[in-house]
Design an enzyme around this catalytic site. Structure first.
Site, short mmCIF file in Angstrom:
data_model
loop_
_atom_site.label_atom_id
_atom_site.label_comp_id
_atom_site.label_asym_id
_atom_site.label_seq_id
_atom_site.Cartn_x
_atom_site.Cartn_y
_atom_site.Cartn_z
N SER A 1 0.80 -1.23 0.00
CA SER A 1 0.00 0.00 0.00
C SER A 1 0.83 1.28 0.00
O SER A 1 0.31 2.34 -0.32
CB SER A 1 -0.93 0.01 1.23
OG SER A 1 -0.17 -0.09 2.42
N ASP B 1 -3.61 7.66 8.40
CA ASP B 1 -4.38 6.70 9.22
C ASP B 1 -3.40 5.95 10.12
O ASP B 1 -2.31 6.44 10.38
CB ASP B 1 -5.22 5.77 8.31
CG ASP B 1 -4.34 5.00 7.31
OD1 ASP B 1 -3.12 4.90 7.52
OD2 ASP B 1 -4.89 4.48 6.30
N HIS C 1 -0.40 4.69 7.32
CA HIS C 1 0.10 5.35 6.11
C HIS C 1 0.33 6.85 6.30
O HIS C 1 -0.49 7.51 6.94
CB HIS C 1 -0.89 5.16 4.96
CG HIS C 1 -1.25 3.73 4.72
ND1 HIS C 1 -2.42 3.16 5.20
CD2 HIS C 1 -0.58 2.76 4.06
CE1 HIS C 1 -2.45 1.89 4.85
NE2 HIS C 1 -1.35 1.62 4.15
#
Length: 350
Positions: A46, A323, A326
């Site tokens: 991610s 978050d 990240h």
């Protein structure tokens, strides 16, 4: 006093000089790009995914992801741009197309391709998305189909970002702290195998991220009231990064070139920003911007009536973390600015 004829001549000379100067600038820019890389291929998780993860999975395609850029959810695990976007910019390229859109926007194939999926690792994780071996299989298949040629690959860079999810999955399966070092060694060995495989397919430069300080991510610092990093996790990360650096040195020795494989030091870059937030225009260093209203919810969570169960900070542009895992766009930009001061990023160009 200058007469009007002389004045016109002077203005004409000035205009020509400016035109020549701008022409030289354009030529210099073109020469720079003529010798630089024309494609970027991205593998991993991610931190570099720009849209491959499915729309029905948590994060990336849900509000409020993407609120800073492009203004709506667009498949990035952030409020805006991620590391891929900044590395592409550094190479003078547009961000490469996510693999899943390859047939929808074929004109963008020329910038390379992004095979990264959120939640993945070098091994299988709790995510059902393709691990790195499968991502490289996708790449190999495209080469077989002549989507990219040997000449394309000779002007290409690969960016690889993995391992955080491997370690989260190891802990989630109740892996012991005693067994962690040998698991780290197996993760790094598999990473090295993957890097060599990408190189054998024809990519000339392969850039691999060192692991970020996992002990500083909000998921690790929540129990410390988002005040400081978890040093136990960071010690394990240092072991990973030491082994990775050793593996990359060996790979470069095997290939007889010193800069085929390059490690980007995310560990020091993250810490540098977290330790000096104000010099990077960051006000909230450890506290995430977007969180669930209670611990069972996350950024982007909604209940069965589609009522949002998260809250977003007032100023995402001054937060480092978006978050629990990240960085924000501002966070990634600060990390990228730190990376630009390192030798590694410069080595990509040569």
């Amino acid at each position: 006093m200058m007469n009007s004829h002389n004045q016109q001549l002077s203005l004409l000379s000035l205009s020509l000089a400016l035109l020549l100067l701008s022409g030289l600038r354009v030529e210099a820019r073109l020469q720079h790009h003529a010798t630089s890389y024309q494609k970027l291929f991205v593998f991993g998780d991610s931190y570099v995914d720009t849209g491959n993860t499915r729309i029905d999975q948590p994060g990336s395609w849900k509000n409020p992801y993407g609120i800073t850029f492009p203004g709506k959810p667009a498949g990035r695990f952030s409020d805006g741009r991620v590391l891929t976007d900044y590395i592409a910019k550094f190479l003078g390229l547009k961000s490469p197309l996510p693999y899943k859109f390859r047939k929808l926007i074929p004109q963008n194939l020329k910038y390379g391709m992004n095979f990264a999926y959120g939640g993945t690792g070098v091994f299988d994780t709790s995510s059902k998305n393709p691990n790195m071996t499968i991502q490289i299989d996708f790449f190999k298949q495209l080469l077989k189909e002549n989507v990219y040629t040997a000449s394309d690959l000779s002007k290409s860079v690969a960016l690889v970002s993995v391992a955080g999810n491997d370690y989260n999955f190891y802990l989630a399966r109740n892996g012991s702290i005693q067994g962690f070092p040998s698991f780290i060694a197996s993760v790094v060995n598999q990473t090295a195998t993957n890097l060599l495989r990408i190189q054998s397919l024809g990519v000339k430069k392969i850039v691999v991220d060192g692991l970020q300080p996992l002990g500083c991510l909000p998921g690790s610092t929540a129990s410390l009231s988002f005040q400081k990093c978890n040093s136990t996790f960071n010690d394990l990360v240092l072991l990973h990064n030491n082994l990775l650096n050793q593996a990359v040195t060996r790979l470069n020795q095997q290939t007889k070139k010193q800069t085929t494989f390059i490690v980007l030091d995310l560990y020091d870059s993250f810490l540098s920003v977290l330790n000096h937030p104000s010099s990077n225009n960051i006000k909230d260093a450890f506290k995430p911007c977007c969180v669930g209203i209670i611990s069972q919810y996350f950024c982007g969570s909604v209940d069965e009536n589609n009522v949002k169960k998260y809250k977003v900070c007032d100023h995402p542009k001054s937060a480092f973390f978006w978050d629990l895992l990240h960085p924000t766009q501002a966070g990634w930009l600060a990390v990228y600015n730190e990376l630009q001061t390192t030798k590694a990023l410069q080595q990509i160009r040569y």
